[in-house]
Design a protein around this motif. Structure first.
Motif, mmCIF file in Angstrom:
data_model
loop_
_atom_site.group_PDB
_atom_site.id
_atom_site.type_symbol
_atom_site.label_atom_id
_atom_site.label_comp_id
_atom_site.label_asym_id
_atom_site.label_seq_id
_atom_site.Cartn_x
_atom_site.Cartn_y
_atom_site.Cartn_z
ATOM 1 N N LYS A 191 51.130 52.381 63.317
ATOM 2 C CA LYS A 191 49.798 52.173 62.757
ATOM 3 C C LYS A 191 49.352 50.739 62.993
ATOM 4 C CE LYS A 191 47.197 52.535 58.414
ATOM 5 N NZ LYS A 191 46.471 51.276 58.684
ATOM 6 N N GLY A 192 48.156 50.587 63.544
ATOM 7 C CA GLY A 192 47.547 49.276 63.653
ATOM 8 C C GLY A 192 46.591 49.072 62.501
ATOM 9 N N SER A 193 46.044 47.878 62.379
ATOM 10 C CA SER A 193 45.116 47.608 61.277
ATOM 11 C C SER A 193 43.788 48.337 61.456
ATOM 12 C CB SER A 193 44.854 46.104 61.161
ATOM 13 O OG SER A 193 44.334 45.587 62.387
ATOM 14 N N ARG A 194 43.526 48.814 62.690
ATOM 15 C CA ARG A 194 42.270 49.527 62.952
ATOM 16 C C ARG A 194 42.498 50.992 63.308
ATOM 17 N NH1 ARG A 194 41.601 44.585 65.754
ATOM 18 N NH2 ARG A 194 41.871 45.598 67.792
ATOM 19 N N THR A 195 43.684 51.501 63.012
ATOM 20 C CA THR A 195 43.989 52.907 63.312
ATOM 21 C C THR A 195 44.626 53.564 62.093
ATOM 22 O OG1 THR A 195 46.292 52.658 64.046
ATOM 23 C CG2 THR A 195 44.556 52.169 65.667
ATOM 24 N N GLY A 216 46.246 42.853 69.399
ATOM 25 C CA GLY A 216 45.384 42.156 68.450
ATOM 26 C C GLY A 216 45.407 42.724 67.049
ATOM 27 N N GLN A 217 46.320 43.676 66.806
ATOM 28 C CA GLN A 217 46.410 44.291 65.480
ATOM 29 C C GLN A 217 47.824 44.127 64.914
ATOM 30 O OE1 GLN A 217 44.692 48.383 65.241
ATOM 31 N NE2 GLN A 217 44.331 48.161 67.449
ATOM 32 N N PRO A 218 47.965 43.805 63.645
ATOM 33 C CA PRO A 218 49.295 43.859 63.024
ATOM 34 C C PRO A 218 49.770 45.307 63.020
ATOM 35 C CG PRO A 218 47.599 43.489 61.369
ATOM 36 C CD PRO A 218 46.930 43.366 62.696
ATOM 37 N N ILE A 219 51.079 45.504 63.173
ATOM 38 C CA ILE A 219 51.618 46.857 63.383
ATOM 39 C C ILE A 219 52.574 47.243 62.260
ATOM 40 C CG2 ILE A 219 52.983 48.297 64.930
ATOM 41 C CD1 ILE A 219 52.065 46.597 67.215
ATOM 42 N N VAL A 236 55.068 44.762 60.369
ATOM 43 C CA VAL A 236 56.293 44.407 61.075
ATOM 44 C C VAL A 236 56.002 43.345 62.131
ATOM 45 C CG1 VAL A 236 58.084 45.254 62.633
ATOM 46 C CG2 VAL A 236 57.377 46.633 60.672
ATOM 47 N N ALA A 237 54.953 43.566 62.902
ATOM 48 C CA ALA A 237 54.545 42.616 63.933
ATOM 49 C C ALA A 237 53.182 42.049 63.567
ATOM 50 C CB ALA A 237 54.483 43.300 65.294
ATOM 51 N N PRO A 238 52.975 40.733 63.693
ATOM 52 C CA PRO A 238 51.677 40.131 63.365
ATOM 53 C C PRO A 238 50.633 40.463 64.430
ATOM 54 C CG PRO A 238 53.131 38.499 64.325
ATOM 55 C CD PRO A 238 53.957 39.744 64.157
ATOM 56 N N ALA A 239 49.403 40.104 64.170
ATOM 57 C CA ALA A 239 48.311 40.442 65.082
ATOM 58 C C ALA A 239 48.496 39.833 66.470
ATOM 59 C CB ALA A 239 46.974 39.997 64.485
ATOM 60 N N ASN A 240 49.212 38.722 66.580
ATOM 61 C CA ASN A 240 49.373 38.051 67.880
ATOM 62 C C ASN A 240 50.681 38.426 68.581
ATOM 63 O OD1 ASN A 240 51.083 36.757 66.136
ATOM 64 N ND2 ASN A 240 50.593 34.686 66.822
ATOM 65 N N TRP A 241 51.248 39.587 68.266
ATOM 66 C CA TRP A 241 52.494 40.014 68.899
ATOM 67 C C TRP A 241 52.306 40.163 70.406
ATOM 68 C CZ3 TRP A 241 52.230 44.457 71.732
ATOM 69 C CH2 TRP A 241 51.208 45.365 71.420
ATOM 70 N N GLN A 242 53.422 40.089 71.149
ATOM 71 C CA GLN A 242 53.401 40.222 72.600
ATOM 72 C C GLN A 242 54.466 41.233 73.034
ATOM 73 O OE1 GLN A 242 51.185 38.548 74.606
ATOM 74 N NE2 GLN A 242 50.280 37.712 72.736
#
Length: 252
Positions: A191-195, A216-219, A236-242
């Motif tokens: 799940k992303g912040s926009r899904t 671009g979304q925290p996961i 778990v992962a911040p918005a700037n994850w790679q």
């Protein structure tokens, strides 16, 4: 504590106790085991479960390749087994000590050889290919193959579940490792912040995928183990994850 709270706590405690008891009292089954000679004690550095360097994945020398019937098309990746050498006075160590292994690889069949000589991973053989170091904990190194008893056990892990991200803008993949409880992941949602929650499909081993752009979304992840227990880890992962990064979530 109110009566309702006490009742809920009791059932949670009872369920946890039953899970531990079931693991400890799992029925012993019969199989065979061999070992492969590798440097640094691992059977491989990259196996069919996709964990990569098994030392970095913390499985190390206590990794095992499973025959076809046990590997079950990769769904058993991450599961833990207790093995002990039995019924061989020359090769088994005295006292039948046991070793705990994690399923990390597939031992392919070789139908050009007999199941009793070289084709140890042929169907329907129940076979474990171990590291030399782990094999030496239960049997004499000179042995080619030994009879074993094995059973599934609870996985004792340090830290939380690990989520290793890969893919591209149209393809999202996560490798899930360091799984406690029964160690076997059977379903994953992301799940992303926009899904909303998106169901992922098994790619191979414990790699799970979906066709979605989450950049671009925290996961957050929701993971279901073979026992039926589900665990959700938010942010778990911040918005700037790679891609290429690994993050840690909760543990069962």
């Amino acid at each position: 504590m109110g009566a309702l709270q006490a009742t809920v706590f009791f059932f949670i405690f009872l369920k946890a106790c039953c899970e531990i008891t079931d693991a400890e009292n799992a029925e012993w089954k019969t199989g065979t085991a061999t070992y492969s000679k590798e440097t640094e004690g691992s059977i491989i550095t990259e196996g069919a479960c996709g964990y990569g360097d098994l030392h970095k994945a913390t499985y190390g020398k206590h990794s095992a390749g499973l025959s076809t019937i046990l590997f079950n098309r990769g769904s058993t990746c991450g599961a833990c087994y207790e093995l002990r050498c039995v019924d061989h006075i020359l090769w088994c160590l005295q006292g039948s000590p046991s070793v705990i292994l994690t399923a990390t690889d597939f031992c392919p069949p070789n139908y050009g050889l007999s199941a009793d000589y070289g084709g140890w991973c042929n169907m329907p053989k129940e076979h474990f290919e171990m590291s030399e170091a782990a094999f030496a904990e239960i049997a004499v190194r000179k042995a080619d193959i030994v009879p074993v008893q094995y059973r599934r056990v609870k996985c004792d892990r340090s830290g939380g579940l690990r989520f290793s991200l890969s893919g591209n803008s149209r393809f999202f993949q996560v490798l899930i490792s360091n799984v406690g409880l029964d160690g076997e992941v059977v379903a994953v949602k992301v799940k992303g912040s926009r899904t909303g929650w998106i169901t992922m499909a098994r790619n191979w081993g414990q790699n799970w995928q979906c066709n979605v752009n989450l950049k671009g979304q925290p996961i957050a992840f929701e993971v279901t183990a073979n026992s039926g227990r589900t665990l959700a880890s938010y942010n778990v992962a911040p918005a700037n994850w790679q891609f290429g990064q690994t993050f840690e979530g909760k543990q069962f």
